[in-house]
Design a protein around this motif. Structure first.
Motif, short mmCIF file in Angstrom:
data_model
loop_
_atom_site.label_atom_id
_atom_site.label_comp_id
_atom_site.label_asym_id
_atom_site.label_seq_id
_atom_site.Cartn_x
_atom_site.Cartn_y
_atom_site.Cartn_z
N ASN A 109 0.81 -1.21 0.00
CA ASN A 109 0.00 0.00 0.00
C ASN A 109 0.85 1.27 0.00
N LYS A 110 1.94 1.29 0.76
CA LYS A 110 2.78 2.48 0.83
C LYS A 110 3.39 2.79 -0.53
N ALA A 111 3.91 1.77 -1.19
CA ALA A 111 4.52 1.96 -2.51
C ALA A 111 3.47 2.40 -3.53
N TYR A 112 2.30 1.81 -3.45
CA TYR A 112 1.22 2.16 -4.37
C TYR A 112 0.79 3.62 -4.17
N LYS A 113 0.71 4.05 -2.92
CA LYS A 113 0.32 5.43 -2.61
C LYS A 113 1.38 6.40 -3.14
N ILE A 114 2.65 6.03 -3.03
CA ILE A 114 3.72 6.88 -3.55
C ILE A 114 3.56 7.06 -5.06
N MET A 115 3.23 5.98 -5.76
CA MET A 115 3.03 6.06 -7.20
C MET A 115 1.84 6.94 -7.54
N MET A 116 0.73 6.78 -6.82
CA MET A 116 -0.46 7.58 -7.07
C MET A 116 -0.22 9.06 -6.74
N ASP A 117 0.52 9.31 -5.66
CA ASP A 117 0.85 10.69 -5.29
C ASP A 117 1.73 11.34 -6.35
N PHE A 118 2.61 10.54 -6.93
CA PHE A 118 3.47 11.05 -8.01
C PHE A 118 2.61 11.48 -9.19
N HIS A 119 1.59 10.71 -9.49
CA HIS A 119 0.68 11.07 -10.58
C HIS A 119 -0.04 12.38 -10.26
N GLN A 120 -0.51 12.52 -9.01
CA GLN A 120 -1.29 13.68 -8.63
C GLN A 120 -0.45 14.96 -8.56
N THR A 121 0.83 14.83 -8.34
CA THR A 121 1.69 16.02 -8.21
C THR A 121 2.53 16.25 -9.46
N HIS A 122 3.51 15.41 -9.69
CA HIS A 122 4.46 15.62 -10.78
C HIS A 122 3.82 15.51 -12.16
N ILE A 123 3.02 14.47 -12.36
CA ILE A 123 2.40 14.31 -13.69
C ILE A 123 1.38 15.42 -13.92
#
Length: 219
Positions: free
Chosen positions: A120-134
């Motif tokens: 879950n932590k790794a998945y949240k990091i990926m989703m947060d990356f989408h919401q911010t950087h992307i």
């Protein structure tokens, strides 16, 4: 000491043991997913003991999390490179698709299901990356396209940036991908072209056709 042992020892003597472990673990995870790969499998792939791995990572979950962080950092640098290389905003999106094609060609889609369910932590990091950087990257690209007169000036860049992020998130979670019916790149390419035609001016449409023809010629 054998040649293999000497090579391994030289790696262990370096300061980048963690980096080496991440690189080799990534090969296994991207090919088979995370659930089916054990720490024993990783140790065998590395040719080292599990003790050495646990000296660098508390458990597999921490290893996966650090790997995702490393991958997101690499993706961020790659996106910046494509932005610099592109002649206009339309080409920038095509260059991004080229990058995704290269990156996704060696990834088993099951990895995204495994991340969501077991890390879950790794998945949240990926989703947060989408919401911010992307999100920021898409918005800057849209603003650039408006200034270049290849994107319509009446588009709402904030709404479309959020919509694009949601679209990308849907791709990774879609049964179209997880069932194996379509490849990640196939779905991303289809939606990206559709997205472009919706926001482009006539000049932008001409560029889409030009870049699409170039892609077809290289296939």
């Amino acid at each position: 000491m054998t040649k293999v042992s000497l090579v391994l020892q030289s790696i262990l003597d370096m300061d980048n043991v963690e980096e080496y472990i991440l690189e080799e673990a990534e090969k296994l995870f991207m090919k088979y997913g995370t659930r089916s790969i054990t720490m024993d499998d990783i140790a065998k792939q590395l040719g080292m003991s599990k003790k050495t791995i646990y000296a660098n990572f508390k458990d597999k979950d921490e290893l996966v999390t650090k790997l995702i962080i490393k991958m997101m950092q690499h993706d961020e640098c790659s996106m910046e490179e494509r932005t610099i290389q592109s002649e206009n905003a339309v080409q920038e999106i095509f260059l991004m698709m080229d990058f995704l094609k290269e990156m996704l060609s060696n990834i088993n889609p099951v990895i995204f299901y495994d991340l969501e369910k077991y890390h879950n932590k790794a998945y949240k990091i990926m989703m947060d990356f989408h919401q911010t950087h992307i999100y920021e990257h898409v918005k800057i690209c849209l603003d650039r396209g408006i200034k270049e007169n290849v994107f319509r000036e009446d588009i709402n860049t904030e709404i479309l940036s959020q919509a694009r992020v949601a679209q990308i998130n849907w791709i990774f979670e879609s049964d179209l991908i997880r069932s194996g019916k379509h490849s990640l790149y196939e779905v991303i390419q289809e939606l990206s072209i559709h997205f472009l035609f919706g926001i482009c001016t006539l000049s932008g449409h001409i560029l889409i056709n030009n870049y699409t023809n170039k892609v077809k010629q290289t296939i």
